[in-house]
Motif scaffolding. Structure first.
Motif, PDB file in Angstrom:
ATOM      1  N   ARG A 213       0.859  -1.379   0.027  1.00 12.88           N
ATOM      2  CA  ARG A 213       0.017  -0.008   0.042  1.00 12.88           C
ATOM      3  C   ARG A 213       0.842   1.211   0.111  1.00 12.88           C
ATOM      4  NH1 ARG A 213      -2.594   1.896   4.232  1.00 12.88           N
ATOM      5  NH2 ARG A 213      -1.885   0.194   5.527  1.00 12.88           N
ATOM      6  N   THR A 214       1.934   1.116   0.596  1.00 14.50           N
ATOM      7  CA  THR A 214       2.757   2.407   1.073  1.00 14.50           C
ATOM      8  C   THR A 214       3.961   2.694  -0.127  1.00 14.50           C
ATOM      9  OG1 THR A 214       3.801   1.412   2.648  1.00 14.50           O
ATOM     10  CG2 THR A 214       1.916   2.747   3.328  1.00 14.50           C
ATOM     11  N   VAL A 215       4.356   1.659  -0.509  1.00 16.98           N
ATOM     12  CA  VAL A 215       5.590   1.608  -1.562  1.00 16.98           C
ATOM     13  C   VAL A 215       5.260   1.212  -2.880  1.00 16.98           C
ATOM     14  CG1 VAL A 215       7.855   0.875  -1.898  1.00 16.98           C
ATOM     15  CG2 VAL A 215       7.288   1.275   0.478  1.00 16.98           C
ATOM     16  N   THR A 216       4.720   0.091  -2.967  1.00 19.04           N
ATOM     17  CA  THR A 216       4.596  -0.658  -4.353  1.00 19.04           C
ATOM     18  C   THR A 216       3.477   0.198  -5.174  1.00 19.04           C
ATOM     19  OG1 THR A 216       4.814  -2.604  -3.369  1.00 19.04           O
ATOM     20  CG2 THR A 216       4.251  -2.493  -5.591  1.00 19.04           C
ATOM     21  N   LEU A 217       2.329   0.729  -4.500  1.00 23.24           N
ATOM     22  CA  LEU A 217       1.186   1.192  -5.201  1.00 23.24           C
ATOM     23  C   LEU A 217       1.497   2.700  -5.689  1.00 23.24           C
ATOM     24  CD1 LEU A 217      -2.347  -0.045  -3.951  1.00 23.24           C
ATOM     25  CD2 LEU A 217      -1.183  -0.290  -6.205  1.00 23.24           C
ATOM     26  N   PRO A 218       2.050   3.446  -4.831  1.00 23.26           N
ATOM     27  CA  PRO A 218       2.449   4.595  -5.018  1.00 23.26           C
ATOM     28  C   PRO A 218       3.719   4.571  -6.060  1.00 23.26           C
ATOM     29  CG  PRO A 218       2.463   4.525  -2.777  1.00 23.26           C
ATOM     30  CD  PRO A 218       2.365   3.043  -3.232  1.00 23.26           C
ATOM     31  N   ILE A 219       4.555   3.746  -6.058  1.00 23.91           N
ATOM     32  CA  ILE A 219       5.489   3.765  -7.151  1.00 23.91           C
ATOM     33  C   ILE A 219       4.897   3.524  -8.459  1.00 23.91           C
ATOM     34  CG2 ILE A 219       7.572   2.584  -8.036  1.00 23.91           C
ATOM     35  CD1 ILE A 219       8.559   2.318  -5.182  1.00 23.91           C
ATOM     36  N   LEU A 220       4.085   2.488  -8.457  1.00 19.23           N
ATOM     37  CA  LEU A 220       3.496   2.109  -9.777  1.00 19.23           C
ATOM     38  C   LEU A 220       2.432   3.209 -10.253  1.00 19.23           C
ATOM     39  CD1 LEU A 220       3.220  -1.689  -9.336  1.00 19.23           C
ATOM     40  CD2 LEU A 220       4.843  -0.444 -10.673  1.00 19.23           C
ATOM     41  N   THR A 221       1.834   3.990  -9.356  1.00 17.89           N
ATOM     42  CA  THR A 221       0.729   4.509  -9.756  1.00 17.89           C
ATOM     43  C   THR A 221       0.831   5.646 -11.150  1.00 17.89           C
ATOM     44  OG1 THR A 221      -0.057   4.782  -7.546  1.00 17.89           O
ATOM     45  CG2 THR A 221      -0.821   6.327  -9.078  1.00 17.89           C
ATOM     46  N   PRO A 222       2.039   6.241 -11.259  1.00 16.45           N
ATOM     47  CA  PRO A 222       2.184   7.001 -12.558  1.00 16.45           C
ATOM     48  C   PRO A 222       2.137   6.044 -13.758  1.00 16.45           C
ATOM     49  CG  PRO A 222       3.689   7.657 -10.981  1.00 16.45           C
ATOM     50  CD  PRO A 222       3.245   6.327 -10.362  1.00 16.45           C
ATOM     51  N   GLY A 223       2.749   4.839 -13.458  1.00 16.96           N
ATOM     52  CA  GLY A 223       2.838   3.771 -14.721  1.00 16.96           C
ATOM     53  C   GLY A 223       1.571   3.483 -15.033  1.00 16.96           C
ATOM     54  N   PHE A 224       0.671   3.059 -14.056  1.00 20.91           N
ATOM     55  CA  PHE A 224      -0.684   2.714 -14.061  1.00 20.91           C
ATOM     56  C   PHE A 224      -1.551   3.956 -15.036  1.00 20.91           C
ATOM     57  CE2 PHE A 224      -0.786  -0.282 -10.473  1.00 20.91           C
ATOM     58  CZ  PHE A 224      -0.461  -1.080 -11.114  1.00 20.91           C
ATOM     59  N   LEU A 225      -1.312   5.086 -14.516  1.00 20.69           N
ATOM     60  CA  LEU A 225      -2.044   6.195 -15.216  1.00 20.69           C
ATOM     61  C   LEU A 225      -1.539   6.321 -16.650  1.00 20.69           C
ATOM     62  CD1 LEU A 225      -1.911   9.115 -12.555  1.00 20.69           C
ATOM     63  CD2 LEU A 225      -3.888   7.995 -13.681  1.00 20.69           C
ATOM     64  N   SER A 226      -0.352   6.108 -17.000  1.00 19.66           N
ATOM     65  CA  SER A 226      -0.067   6.245 -18.242  1.00 19.66           C
ATOM     66  C   SER A 226      -0.354   5.212 -19.000  1.00 19.66           C
ATOM     67  CB  SER A 226       1.398   6.421 -18.414  1.00 19.66           C
ATOM     68  OG  SER A 226       2.247   5.370 -18.378  1.00 19.66           O
ATOM     69  N   VAL A 227      -0.562   3.782 -18.544  1.00 18.16           N
ATOM     70  CA  VAL A 227      -1.137   2.780 -19.129  1.00 18.16           C
ATOM     71  C   VAL A 227      -2.642   2.825 -19.376  1.00 18.16           C
ATOM     72  CG1 VAL A 227      -1.730   0.115 -18.985  1.00 18.16           C
ATOM     73  CG2 VAL A 227       0.586   1.037 -18.331  1.00 18.16           C
ATOM     74  N   GLY A 228      -3.207   3.453 -18.418  1.00 20.26           N
ATOM     75  CA  GLY A 228      -4.570   3.698 -18.444  1.00 20.26           C
ATOM     76  C   GLY A 228      -5.090   4.453 -19.473  1.00 20.26           C
ATOM     77  N   MET A 229      -4.327   5.678 -19.494  1.00 11.79           N
ATOM     78  CA  MET A 229      -4.531   6.913 -20.483  1.00 11.79           C
ATOM     79  C   MET A 229      -4.493   6.301 -22.005  1.00 11.79           C
ATOM     80  SD  MET A 229      -5.201   9.718 -19.880  1.00 11.79           S
ATOM     81  CE  MET A 229      -4.722  10.340 -21.198  1.00 11.79           C
ATOM     82  N   PHE A 230      -3.152   5.275 -22.185  1.00 14.72           N
ATOM     83  CA  PHE A 230      -2.856   5.005 -23.404  1.00 14.72           C
ATOM     84  C   PHE A 230      -3.842   4.166 -23.865  1.00 14.72           C
ATOM     85  CE2 PHE A 230      -0.812   1.781 -26.355  1.00 14.72           C
ATOM     86  CZ  PHE A 230      -0.184   2.841 -27.169  1.00 14.72           C
ATOM     87  N   LEU A 231      -4.575   3.266 -23.080  1.00 11.08           N
ATOM     88  CA  LEU A 231      -5.487   2.245 -23.562  1.00 11.08           C
ATOM     89  C   LEU A 231      -6.885   2.859 -23.744  1.00 11.08           C
ATOM     90  CD1 LEU A 231      -4.630  -0.715 -20.970  1.00 11.08           C
ATOM     91  CD2 LEU A 231      -4.401  -0.568 -23.573  1.00 11.08           C
ATOM     92  N   PHE A 232      -6.873   4.140 -22.823  1.00 12.21           N
ATOM     93  CA  PHE A 232      -8.289   4.867 -23.076  1.00 12.21           C
ATOM     94  C   PHE A 232      -8.294   5.532 -24.610  1.00 12.21           C
ATOM     95  CE2 PHE A 232     -10.488   8.862 -22.755  1.00 12.21           C
ATOM     96  CZ  PHE A 232     -11.747   8.529 -22.323  1.00 12.21           C
ATOM     97  N   ILE A 233      -7.261   6.040 -24.753  1.00 11.36           N
ATOM     98  CA  ILE A 233      -6.990   6.593 -26.235  1.00 11.36           C
ATOM     99  C   ILE A 233      -7.284   5.550 -27.161  1.00 11.36           C
ATOM    100  CG2 ILE A 233      -5.442   7.871 -27.796  1.00 11.36           C
ATOM    101  CD1 ILE A 233      -4.030   9.009 -25.286  1.00 11.36           C
ATOM    102  N   ASN A 234      -6.654   4.509 -27.039  1.00 16.88           N
ATOM    103  CA  ASN A 234      -6.985   3.074 -28.041  1.00 16.88           C
ATOM    104  C   ASN A 234      -8.422   3.009 -28.144  1.00 16.88           C
ATOM    105  OD1 ASN A 234      -5.246   1.629 -29.545  1.00 16.88           O
ATOM    106  ND2 ASN A 234      -3.929   1.722 -27.793  1.00 16.88           N
ATOM    107  N   MET A 235      -8.967   2.846 -26.984  1.00 14.34           N
ATOM    108  CA  MET A 235     -10.391   2.440 -26.977  1.00 14.34           C
ATOM    109  C   MET A 235     -11.295   3.655 -27.546  1.00 14.34           C
ATOM    110  SD  MET A 235     -10.599  -0.616 -26.171  1.00 14.34           S
ATOM    111  CE  MET A 235     -12.137  -1.230 -25.880  1.00 14.34           C
ATOM    112  N   VAL A 236     -10.955   4.781 -27.334  1.00  9.20           N
ATOM    113  CA  VAL A 236     -11.995   5.821 -28.068  1.00  9.20           C
ATOM    114  C   VAL A 236     -11.777   5.830 -29.556  1.00  9.20           C
ATOM    115  CG1 VAL A 236     -11.848   8.458 -28.585  1.00  9.20           C
ATOM    116  CG2 VAL A 236     -11.608   7.480 -26.183  1.00  9.20           C
ATOM    117  N   GLN A 237     -10.614   5.138 -30.230  1.00 12.52           N
ATOM    118  CA  GLN A 237     -10.527   5.170 -31.464  1.00 12.52           C
ATOM    119  C   GLN A 237     -10.908   3.766 -32.027  1.00 12.52           C
ATOM    120  OE1 GLN A 237      -6.266   5.549 -32.028  1.00 12.52           O
ATOM    121  NE2 GLN A 237      -6.391   7.502 -31.074  1.00 12.52           N
ATOM    122  N   THR A 238     -11.236   2.742 -31.390  1.00  9.70           N
ATOM    123  CA  THR A 238     -11.386   1.354 -31.543  1.00  9.70           C
ATOM    124  C   THR A 238     -12.574   1.084 -32.699  1.00  9.70           C
ATOM    125  OG1 THR A 238     -11.457  -0.863 -30.790  1.00  9.70           O
ATOM    126  CG2 THR A 238     -12.693   0.452 -29.658  1.00  9.70           C
TER     127      THR A 238
END
Lengths: 575, 371
Positions: A213-238
């Motif tokens: 909760r205090t180490v892993t998730l915060p470190i990965l959060t920016p990565g998740f955000l960018s993965v999520g954004m990337f896939l979202f852009i993809n799905m808008v275009q799908t």
């Protein structure tokens, strides 16, 4: 011998004169080519969106805002935009959640069959969304969908418990097919995270859950955000799944609306309006992309990617082993069912709900029939040509583009980099229509080469991204050493750079080849009688309707792609 | 052999090399020495042709390889050089033989295969790696990779050999051994060599001639002895091993007499000293002698020239040498003495500054901390 009579080394004589470096001409060529490929069609699209509806701009061009006014004032537009965003957001949230659980299981626990799971996830690109969608229609259509029939027989339901023709079904099915891509991206994030950051947490006395909760998730959060954004852009275009499932249900998103305006089932195509919608979708995608870059720039601050392969300690699942296996097994079962029902349908002369009684009627007749059909043979030939040419050209261009943007930084190479990446922000359906409009007045229209050009344009973004990552890992001195040794730029690329990044080239090539083969957008929008490929042929056969034929052709395609994809993925899916 | 004239290289608005000139004699090992960021590597890259300079001229023998005035730039692959990189840059997808053969096969010589084989084996023998010819490159230790890199750099008999910090990736013990061996191998081949390093020990032990650079400029040029013993500025003195930099005021520039915080010193005067600028006295710890006072009552005036009474404040036993912190009239200095001598903390000693061992230099960076 190298020694002359007096013992002094004979000086070497150069046999080659000073040749001119190919770097500059290559760079100019690449800039020109990308400019033409991307800006040409988009310019035509823009002109079309400003020309009066139901005319072709190259015959008569009259400037008008009519199309944009139409888009703005149509009663359906707001609903269309809402649908598009809701669909994209909901599928990404669901898909990424499932993928996160699966990647945590395979990357961070002692889950059995990890390599198999990784291989299957990386191989899912062999299944076209079109085929996946048809499988689900066979499984859960309200009339004789296999699952519905089983449930009716088992529990005595009235009517159909499931239907593929609703927004909810479209979201669930799309998110399922999004899971493998998300898995690939998230497991990459997990693999690149330095586990010593977590270890530090344990050493300080924090428990598993607290560290997570205090180490892993915060470190990965920016990565998740960018993965999520990337896939979202993809799905808008799908395009594929919303066309196959949503369009029949009357659930439209921007991409399917644009397609139906440009290729209506009845009446004349309204290119002007399609163009205006296309420009609108393009602007939406571009804005999202700008936001994406903003988000990923933030995530640079959290950069814990060091390029080393880490071997984190794996959590022992213990009593959680069974639930974990059930979850993973359940996911794969749900993914396999549509393929099984298609296989079943391809083996019967007419579709019947699967039952033991029908086993006696199984036949490979449909396969024989389609392989004897000259139009299908032609589609297969076209597909092989399209896939090979577009994937090889994409990889050659990507390697050159990435070399320039990684090694020779200047304003020109930055422009090249941006141009190569731009197609990510261009929805395929918009690009396909832009290509259609661009090539319509030319004799090239109707040739398979137009689809090839479309695929090259769209897939260069992926190829160049992958190769950028690969070239960055190659120490510059390895190339400098070749240059100092007297090797020309071409020799250095062929003898030193290419062999070193070969695994990345094969990987990216495989991805491009599979996505070229499975793409429906370009073949459908640019469809003429002479440029049919397997994907568009499946679509046409299904709509004809020749269900066993469409199923058999689907199975052939999936089988052929898997035969190439799975072995390559298995050898690289190290545990 | 090599002449560099007014070389300038900038990255954007940052000037990495600010008009550097030097010339290298045939057969010399010529070293560019300096702290990281001093422009030595950039200078080497310009000589190699891996970077395009912004100004100046570079000549190799009779050939001009770069000239800003004539808008001439010969690319790296046409300069016929050999280079050993910091990372060695051994191609991991090739065998040792293929690595070394590369310049002969792809450098535009069109040699018959037998000739290539003979030359490669000869180069490998010169670095004692001929037994490893068929080994895949990744299966080599750091020291072996370095030998292969050297063989590859000389196999095509280049006019000039460039070495970019070739020892920095080796562990300390191997580095000591390779320092001597590398010099022997290069001298045996007789190739003119440009050597870049930030390590003054490497520079002193391997070079015929050293250029000390700082902030994109040349600070001092000369033989290793000159650079070490006759620093021309506090920067040189400070960089070339430990030095005491004693703030001082010049009394007599001719005789080398200065006034320090603890008294008068007579010193050597560095070449090109600017008497009007700030000065300091550079003394190496090893140049300072410590003696037990002959009789306890002696006053400072009786001790003689360059001798003072001081007190030992700290002693650090290092093995090869013992370091002491000595205080004279509130001025703290580092001195060193042999481990077989015995001096204790708080002991009163006579501090002897050998006259030829103190050098008056300009304090160009205010390193001595003088106001």
């Amino acid at each position: 011998m190298a020694e002359a009579a007096d013992g002094a080394p004979t000086p070497l004589q150069a046999s080659r004169g000073a040749g001119r470096s190919m770097k500059k001409p290559t760079l100019i060529f690449l800039l020109g080519l990308l400019g033409a490929l991307i800006l040409g069609p988009l310019a035509v699209l823009l002109i079309t969106s400003f020309s009066s509806p139901e005319t072709l701009f190259y015959r008569e061009f009259t400037f008008t805002f009519q199309n944009y006014l139409d888009v703005a004032t149509r009663p359906g537009t707001a609903k269309l935009i809402w649908n598009t965003f809701y669909y994209a957001a909901a599928s990404v949230v669901l898909g990424v959640s499932i993928a996160f659980v699966l990647s945590m299981l395979t990357e961070r626990t002692d889950m059995p069959a990890r390599r198999l799971i990784r291989t299957l996830m990386f191989s899912w690109m062999a299944v076209p969304p079109l085929v996946f969608g048809y499988g689900w229609i066979l499984l859960i259509n309200p009339g004789n969908g296999a699952l519905n029939v089983f449930l009716r027989n088992l529990f005595g339901f009235e009517g159909a418990p499931f239907s593929p023709y609703s927004m909810t079904a479209l979201i669930v099915i799309s998110s399922l097919s999004l899971v493998p891509t998300s898995y690939v991206m998230i497991s990459g994030l997990l693999r690149n995270m330095d586990p010593s950051l977590e270890d530090a947490g344990f050493v300080m006395g924090a428990g598993r859950l607290r560290v997570f909760r205090t180490v892993t998730l915060p470190i990965l959060t920016p990565g998740f955000l960018s993965v999520g954004m990337f896939l979202f852009i993809n799905m808008v275009q799908t395009f594929d799944l919303p066309l196959v499932l949503g369009a029949s249900a009357g659930v439209h998103v921007l991409s399917t609306r644009i397609y139906l305006l440009a290729s209506p089932e009845v009446g004349l195509p309204n290119y002007g309006l399609a163009g205006a919608f296309g420009v609108f979708l393009l602007v939406v995608a571009l804005l999202l992309m700008v936001y994406y870059f903003h988000v990923t720039r933030l995530s640079e601050r959290f950069r814990v990617v060091t390029g080393r392969g880490f071997r984190p300690k794996r959590l022992t699942l213990g009593v959680w082993r069974l639930p974990a296996l059930l979850f993973t097994g359940g996911y794969f079962a749900v993914m396999t069912l549509p393929l099984l029902i298609l296989l079943w349908s391809s083996l019967l002369p007419f579709y019947k709900v699967p039952s033991l009684d029908e086993l006696a009627n199984l036949t490979v007749g449909a396969y024989g029939r389609i392989l004897g059909d000259p139009t299908i043979m032609r589609a297969i030939g076209n597909t092989v040509l399209m896939v090979l040419v577009s994937s090889v050209v994409v990889m050659v261009l990507s390697c050159l583009i990435s070399w320039f943007s990684v090694r020779a930084q200047s304003a020109a190479t930055r422009a090249l980099d941006v141009m190569a990446f731009a197609p990510i922000a261009i929805p395929p359906v918009v690009m396909a229509i832009a290509m259609l409009l661009f090539f319509l007045p030319t004799p090239l229209y109707g040739l398979i080469w137009v689809i090839v050009i479309g695929h090259i344009t769209m897939f260069i973004a992926f190829g160049a991204r992958t190769m950028n990552g690969a070239f960055i890992q190659i120490h510059k001195e390895l190339e400098d050493a070749a240059e100092i040794s007297g090797a020309s730029w071409g020799t250095s690329l062929r003898r030193v750079v290419a062999p070193l990044v070969w695994p990345h080239i094969v990987n990216a090539w495989l991805w491009v080849a599979a996505h070229s083969a499975r793409d429906l957008t370009f073949p459908l929008i640019l469809l003429t009688s002479s440029n049919v490929v397997v994907a568009s042929k499946i679509y046409m056969t299904w709509g004809y309707p020749d269900l066993p034929g469409a199923a058999a052709l689907s199975m052939l395609m999936v089988g052929a792609l898997m035969a190439v994809v799975i072995p390559i993925q298995y050898f690289r899916a190290d545990d | 052999m090599l002449e560099v004239e007014e070389l300038v290289k900038s990255y954007g608005s940052v000037q990495a090399v600010k008009g550097v000139s030097f010339s290298v004699r045939t057969g010399d090992i010529f070293t560019l020495l300096g702290p990281s960021g001093c422009g030595k590597t950039t200078t080497l890259q310009c000589i190699a042709g891996l970077e395009t300079p912004n100004g100046g001229e570079i000549r190799m023998g009779d050939a001009v390889v770069y000239s800003a005035r004539r808008k001439l730039f010969v690319p790296a692959n046409k300069r016929r050089l050999g280079m050993v990189f910091q990372s060695y840059a051994i191609w991991p997808h090739m065998s040792v033989f293929d690595n070394v053969a590369f310049p002969l096969v792809h450098g535009g010589y069109s040699l018959p295969a037998a000739d290539v084989r003979a030359r490669v084996m000869e180069a490998l023998a010169a670095v004692k790696m001929d037994a490893f010819a068929d080994r895949p490159a990744p299966h080599l230790s750091g020291g072996q990779q370095q030998r292969v890199a050297l063989a590859r750099a000389v196999v095509h008999q280049p006019k000039l050999l460039l070495l970019d910090e070739p020892l920095s990736n080796l562990d300390a013990k191997l580095r000591d051994a390779m320092r001597v061996e590398l010099r022997q191998m290069i001298k045996a081949l007789g190739i003119t060599t440009i050597f870049v390093t930030h390590d003054q020990v490497e520079a002193l032990s391997m070079s015929d001639s050293i250029v000390l650079m700082e902030a994109g400029r040349i600070v001092q040029m000369g033989s290793p002895r000159d650079i070490y013993l006759a620093p021309q500025s506090s920067v040189t003195s400070d960089f070339m091993g430990r030095s005491n930099l004693i703030p001082a005021r010049l009394i007599d520039a001719e005789a080398g007499v200065v006034e320090t915080g603890f008294g008068r010193l007579t010193c050597k005067v560095s070449k090109g000293l600017d008497p009007s600028g700030a000065i300091c006295v550079a003394v190496r710890p090893a140049a300072i002698g410590l003696e037990r006072p002959a009789d306890a009552g002696a006053s400072a005036a009786d001790l003689g020239e360059n001798r003072f009474l001081g007190r030992i404040r700290e002693v650090t036993f290092l093995g090869d040498v013992v370091e002491a912190l000595v205080e004279i009239d509130g001025v703290a200095l580092r001195a060193s003495f042999s481990p077989y001598e015995d001096h204790a903390v708080d002991e009163e000693v006579v501090v002897d500054f050998g006259r030829g061992r103190c050098v008056v230099v300009n304090d160009d960076k205010n390193l001595s901390g003088a106001a």
